[in-house]
Write a protein that holds these residues in place. Structure first.
Motif, short mmCIF file in Angstrom:
data_model
loop_
_atom_site.label_atom_id
_atom_site.label_comp_id
_atom_site.label_asym_id
_atom_site.label_seq_id
_atom_site.Cartn_x
_atom_site.Cartn_y
_atom_site.Cartn_z
N TYR A 173 39.56 -40.42 -21.51
CA TYR A 173 39.05 -41.78 -21.71
C TYR A 173 39.48 -42.71 -20.57
CZ TYR A 173 38.21 -46.39 -23.64
OH TYR A 173 37.79 -47.68 -23.80
N TYR A 199 42.25 -36.35 -25.09
CA TYR A 199 41.11 -37.26 -25.24
C TYR A 199 41.41 -38.62 -24.61
CZ TYR A 199 38.55 -34.00 -28.15
OH TYR A 199 37.86 -32.90 -28.60
N THR A 243 42.80 -47.49 -27.64
CA THR A 243 42.04 -48.16 -26.58
C THR A 243 42.01 -49.68 -26.78
OG1 THR A 243 39.92 -47.75 -27.69
CG2 THR A 243 40.65 -46.11 -26.07
#
Length: 170
Positions: free
Chosen positions: A94, A90, A57
């Protein structure tokens, strides 16, 4: 545009590399992105995302998701035949399911056969293990099979792996 991402760790620091490329058959990157993160979580088997997702991220802050047709991660989207989420899933959650996520792994994990496609490339007798969310698995497996390079690992995924290992702390 496609984005392949990998993370390399030294102690509790990480270097994340993103390779942007125009299409599945591209032989060179359009751009290489780099992000560094310190104080990363320790590795936990089956919960790799806890360590890896914050690093990814951090790199994604440099990317306009609307320009991407898929994100490729070194790992799995789905971990087992029961649909247990892996790193790729995941990540997909996100980013609010904005971009399909593809997992390309070098090793089989947890007897996962239902949600994985084995892709044999070049003359290798060892497959790549491909998983996906947001795109049909068969289509993704075919696309990975057509990526540039005559060996098991596609050219740009090999480049990405090499770039992660050129590590200098920042």
């Amino acid at each position: 545009m496609l984005l392949a991402i990998d993370v390399y760790y030294i102690d509790n620091s990480a270097k994340t590399v993103g390779v942007l490329f125009d299409n599945w058959q591209a032989d060179s990157p359009a751009e290489i992105l780099v992000a560094y993160k310190h104080d990363v979580a320790p590795y936990q088997s089956g919960e790799f995302y806890i360590r890896e997702l914050p690093c990814i991220t951090e790199l994604l802050k440099q990317v306009d998701l609307s320009t991407l047709s898929a994100i490729i991660v070194d790992g799995y989207v789905c971990l087992d035949n029961h649909g247990k989420s892996g790193l790729g899933d995941y990540l997909y959650q996100y980013i609010d399911r904005q971009v399909p996520v593809i997992g390309v792994a070098k090793k089989a994990f947890n007897e996962n056969t239902k949600y994985v496609a084995e892709v044999f490339r070049g003359k290798s007798s060892k497959p790549l293990y491909v998983t996906a969310v947001g795109l049909p698995l068969e289509r993704v497996a075919e696309a990975v099979g057509t990526m540039h390079g005559k060996h098991r690992m596609p050219t740009l995924l090999t480049l990405m792996d090499q770039q992660t290992k050129i590590f200098k702390l920042e």
